[in-house]
Design a protein around this motif. Structure first.
Motif, mmCIF file in Angstrom:
data_model
loop_
_atom_site.group_PDB
_atom_site.id
_atom_site.type_symbol
_atom_site.label_atom_id
_atom_site.label_comp_id
_atom_site.label_asym_id
_atom_site.label_seq_id
_atom_site.Cartn_x
_atom_site.Cartn_y
_atom_site.Cartn_z
ATOM 1 N N THR A 1 0.842 -1.206 0.000
ATOM 2 C CA THR A 1 0.000 0.000 0.000
ATOM 3 C C THR A 1 0.872 1.250 0.000
ATOM 4 O O THR A 1 1.935 1.265 0.605
ATOM 5 C CB THR A 1 -0.862 0.021 1.274
ATOM 6 O OG1 THR A 1 0.014 -0.162 2.399
ATOM 7 C CG2 THR A 1 -1.889 -1.081 1.276
ATOM 8 N N PHE B 1 1.373 5.555 0.783
ATOM 9 C CA PHE B 1 1.029 6.639 1.732
ATOM 10 C C PHE B 1 1.766 6.598 3.065
ATOM 11 O O PHE B 1 1.611 7.511 3.868
ATOM 12 C CB PHE B 1 -0.490 6.746 1.996
ATOM 13 C CG PHE B 1 -1.299 6.878 0.744
ATOM 14 C CD1 PHE B 1 -0.974 7.833 -0.207
ATOM 15 C CD2 PHE B 1 -2.377 6.042 0.492
ATOM 16 C CE1 PHE B 1 -1.703 7.947 -1.386
ATOM 17 C CE2 PHE B 1 -3.111 6.147 -0.673
ATOM 18 C CZ PHE B 1 -2.775 7.106 -1.615
ATOM 19 N N ARG C 1 -1.104 6.683 6.043
ATOM 20 C CA ARG C 1 -1.958 5.504 6.292
ATOM 21 C C ARG C 1 -1.682 4.882 7.654
ATOM 22 O O ARG C 1 -2.603 4.511 8.370
ATOM 23 C CB ARG C 1 -1.719 4.467 5.175
ATOM 24 C CG ARG C 1 -2.550 3.184 5.309
ATOM 25 C CD ARG C 1 -2.283 2.252 4.120
ATOM 26 N NE ARG C 1 -2.758 0.915 4.405
ATOM 27 C CZ ARG C 1 -3.919 0.401 3.985
ATOM 28 N NH1 ARG C 1 -4.730 1.132 3.258
ATOM 29 N NH2 ARG C 1 -4.266 -0.828 4.292
ATOM 30 N N HIS C 2 -0.401 4.781 8.028
ATOM 31 C CA HIS C 2 -0.045 4.017 9.225
ATOM 32 C C HIS C 2 0.537 4.869 10.342
ATOM 33 O O HIS C 2 1.238 4.356 11.208
ATOM 34 C CB HIS C 2 0.939 2.902 8.855
ATOM 35 C CG HIS C 2 0.335 1.842 7.984
ATOM 36 N ND1 HIS C 2 0.843 1.486 6.765
ATOM 37 C CD2 HIS C 2 -0.769 1.073 8.167
ATOM 38 C CE1 HIS C 2 0.092 0.535 6.238
ATOM 39 N NE2 HIS C 2 -0.898 0.271 7.057
ATOM 40 N N ARG D 1 -6.093 12.598 7.389
ATOM 41 C CA ARG D 1 -5.861 11.406 6.567
ATOM 42 C C ARG D 1 -6.334 11.613 5.125
ATOM 43 O O ARG D 1 -5.845 10.947 4.211
ATOM 44 C CB ARG D 1 -6.563 10.192 7.181
ATOM 45 C CG ARG D 1 -5.825 9.660 8.404
ATOM 46 C CD ARG D 1 -6.621 8.639 9.157
ATOM 47 N NE ARG D 1 -6.629 7.315 8.551
ATOM 48 C CZ ARG D 1 -5.668 6.403 8.699
ATOM 49 N NH1 ARG D 1 -4.609 6.677 9.415
ATOM 50 N NH2 ARG D 1 -5.768 5.228 8.131
ATOM 51 N N ARG E 1 -4.440 11.927 1.649
ATOM 52 C CA ARG E 1 -4.078 10.891 0.683
ATOM 53 C C ARG E 1 -4.768 11.105 -0.666
ATOM 54 O O ARG E 1 -4.246 10.683 -1.696
ATOM 55 C CB ARG E 1 -4.309 9.484 1.232
ATOM 56 C CG ARG E 1 -5.715 9.100 1.512
ATOM 57 C CD ARG E 1 -5.687 7.889 2.408
ATOM 58 N NE ARG E 1 -6.396 6.760 1.839
ATOM 59 C CZ ARG E 1 -6.381 5.534 2.350
ATOM 60 N NH1 ARG E 1 -5.672 5.272 3.413
ATOM 61 N NH2 ARG E 1 -7.066 4.566 1.808
ATOM 62 N N CYS F 1 -3.468 1.540 13.513
ATOM 63 C CA CYS F 1 -3.617 1.940 12.102
ATOM 64 C C CYS F 1 -3.679 0.722 11.171
ATOM 65 O O CYS F 1 -3.833 0.874 9.967
ATOM 66 C CB CYS F 1 -2.449 2.815 11.673
ATOM 67 S SG CYS F 1 -2.478 4.473 12.377
ATOM 68 N N HIS G 1 -1.155 -1.607 10.562
ATOM 69 C CA HIS G 1 0.086 -1.891 9.824
ATOM 70 C C HIS G 1 0.301 -3.407 9.793
ATOM 71 O O HIS G 1 0.172 -4.073 10.826
ATOM 72 C CB HIS G 1 1.261 -1.206 10.532
ATOM 73 C CG HIS G 1 2.511 -1.184 9.716
ATOM 74 N ND1 HIS G 1 3.198 -2.320 9.377
ATOM 75 C CD2 HIS G 1 3.200 -0.163 9.158
ATOM 76 C CE1 HIS G 1 4.257 -1.998 8.653
ATOM 77 N NE2 HIS G 1 4.275 -0.690 8.500
ATOM 78 N N ASP H 1 -7.829 -0.956 -2.344
ATOM 79 C CA ASP H 1 -8.651 0.184 -1.939
ATOM 80 C C ASP H 1 -10.138 -0.203 -1.992
ATOM 81 O O ASP H 1 -10.900 0.002 -1.033
ATOM 82 C CB ASP H 1 -8.348 1.318 -2.934
ATOM 83 C CG ASP H 1 -8.807 2.664 -2.451
ATOM 84 O OD1 ASP H 1 -8.807 2.880 -1.229
ATOM 85 O OD2 ASP H 1 -9.173 3.497 -3.304
ATOM 86 N N THR I 1 -9.716 -0.849 7.323
ATOM 87 C CA THR I 1 -8.351 -1.127 6.874
ATOM 88 C C THR I 1 -8.057 -2.626 6.918
ATOM 89 O O THR I 1 -8.334 -3.289 7.920
ATOM 90 C CB THR I 1 -7.356 -0.374 7.783
ATOM 91 O OG1 THR I 1 -7.649 1.017 7.681
ATOM 92 C CG2 THR I 1 -5.912 -0.617 7.376
#
Ligand code: NAP
Length: 462
Positions: free
Chosen positions: A51, A53, A57-58, A68, A71, A140, A142, A429, A445
């Motif tokens: 992914t 960003f 993102r994380h 956020r 993005r 987030c 990850h 996405d 996510t």
């Protein structure tokens, strides 16, 4: 451009640049390279995750949807025909640095500063002691987050201490203080929502080793704590400058003190989480046998130069969770030097220095260049400075589009790697949006690498 203002000779192909790290710094570098360069440039924007960003993102807290949303802006650079997102490729594992350099005319390292900084005190490794990087990665979604460790640390927590008074510390304290209805609209993975819903933290103490005037959090983030649905922010008025003292000369500090004064008027309310901001305390030891039970702190005073000095007075803050939020640090890639003290790659205006001299064709931008400071937008200026150095080197003939180069993605595929390209990312996405919709959320996510790759394979019919 050369000294006479002319462009260097071309051999019929654009300059090929690999950017390593598809976070904001990498994306801004790609944008600067393809948007303004006086020579045609193509960019392979490589990330070890499937992914793009990075910290958008994380890292940016999921309860900050407006931040956020940057993005969407960053995505425009990914859509540029000269930019190719190449995710799921780890430099140093899937391809060595030397091999990568052989595929392109220049490399820009923008892979950030992912490691936590330790406190280097006794008890730091006890269960119940986490780095903010661990907790943030987990909430987030990850793929590398240590879910088991974080969830074991959160289970049954009543009192948490967050060490550090920067914006990350406030993110962590805020997320821990939120109730489920505040987190439901975020894109947090479902297991994160469930674990946080099962944790009813009664008190979160945010601990500063110096005073409120030295805190690095920003006023907007401090102010936002006052809007928590079921938490009351508390500050000891004795830790703030007196109302009769002259206002701090720094306007940002003065604004923070104004907000802290409002909080100092609060009193704890039954049934609401207490979010306590405590200053002039430095942690000296984490207590506990099988897991953390408290933090021993030493009181401090701050001298005229802003330095903290211990007073020799100690106290214990009971805690069953301790999160250290004392900054990030970067590490080298295999084959790339890093200054251990600063955690950055030695560079001059973004040109990587090896043994003190600029290494032709190697550049650096973002946190791994300047250290973990600034907001997302800071990386735009930073990346432009680096790209200006790169383009100056094209102009002076230090680098250029000379000779044939094998295509990076084809090489990676031939050796069994599974690069994730832009259309694959779009499949991820879409899968996240659809997973969210199944639970009435805008997005959920996907947090496992395999689930991310499964979404890619499903869309590609593999
Ligand atoms: P930071 O702002 O540098 O804060 C680190 C904190 O850790 C400071 O309060 C520092 O205190 C403290 N600290 C360091 N070593 C310590 C020790 N040994 N014992 C006790 N305390 C110690 O870093 P950050 O919070 O990780 O944030 C990184 C960057 O991301 C910042 O630029 C931040 O603004 C940005 N960010 C922005 C947002 C946002 O805009 N909403 C959100 C998250 C992050 P001293 O000052 O005394 O060293």
């Amino acid at each position: 451009m050369a000294d006479d203002g002319s462009l260097p000779p071309e051999d019929g192909r654009p300059l090929r640049v690999a950017v390593v790290g598809a976070g904001p710094a990498g994306i801004y570098a790609a944008e600067a390279l393809t948007g303004r360069a006086p020579v045609p440039v193509t960019v392979d924007l490589i990330d070890r995750l499937p992914t793009p960003f990075g910290l958008v993102r994380h890292g940016i807290a999921p309860d900050h949807p407006k931040m956020r949303a940057i993005r969407d802006t960053l995505h425009r650079a990914l859509d540029h025909p000269g930019v190719r997102f190449v995710g799921n490729v780890e430099v140093g594992t899937d391809i060595t640095l030397d091999e990568l350099r052989a595929h392109v005319d220049a490399v820009v390292y923008t892979y950030g500063a992912a490691l936590d900084r330790p406190l280097s005190i006794d008890g730091e490794d006890l269960p119940g002691s986490l780095a903010a990087t661990d907790l943030v990665a987990w909430y987030c979604g990850h793929p590398d987050a240590d879910r088991e460790r974080v969830e074991a640390s959160l289970a049954g927590v009543r009192r948490a201490v967050v060490v550090g008074v920067g914006n990350v510390a406030l993110d962590v304290a805020r997320v821990l203080s939120r109730v489920p209805r505040e987190l439901e609209p975020t894109d947090m993975p479902q297991h994160v929502l469930d674990a946080l819903a099962a944790t009813r933290v009664e008190e979160v103490t945010v601990l500063g080793r110096r005073g409120p005037a030295q805190a690095t959090f920003t006023t907007k983030e401090l102010d936002e704590l006052g809007e928590l649905a079921e938490a009351t922010v508390l500050v000891d008025p004795d830790q703030l400058p007196g109302e009769d003292e002259p206002p701090p000369p720094d306007r940002l500090v003065a604004r923070n003190i104004d907000v802290l004064r409002q909080y100092a008027a609060h009193t704890a309310e039954p049934g609401r989480t207490r979010l306590v901001l405590r200053f002039y305390r430095r942690p000296v030891r984490l207590l506990g046998a099988d897991r953390v039970t408290g933090v021993e702190v030493e009181r401090t005073t701050v001298d005229a130069d802003g330095r903290a000095t211990g007073t020799g007075e100690y106290e214990v803050l009971p805690a069953d969770l301790v999160v250290r939020s004392v900054g990030y640090r970067g590490e080298g890639l295999p084959g790339l030097p890093v200054d251990q003290r600063s955690g950055t790659v030695p560079n001059e205006d973004g040109r990587v220095l090896r043994d003190g001299a600029a290494s032709p064709g190697e550049y650096v931008a973002g946190w791994i260049k300047r250290g973990p400071t600034g907001v997302v937008g800071t990386n735009k200026h930073d990346a432009r400075e680096t790209v200006a150095s790169l383009l100056a080197d094209v102009g002076s003939g230090v680098i250029g589009p000379h000779g044939d180069r094998d295509d990076l993605v084809r090489t990676l595929q031939a050796r069994g790697a599974e690069p994730v390209l832009l259309e694959d990312w779009r499949a991820i996405d879409a899968a996240e949006v659809s997973l969210g919709a199944s639970r009435g959320r805008a997005r959920t996510t996907l947090h496992e690498r395999e689930a991310l790759l499964a979404a890619v394979r499903a869309a590609a019919g593999r």
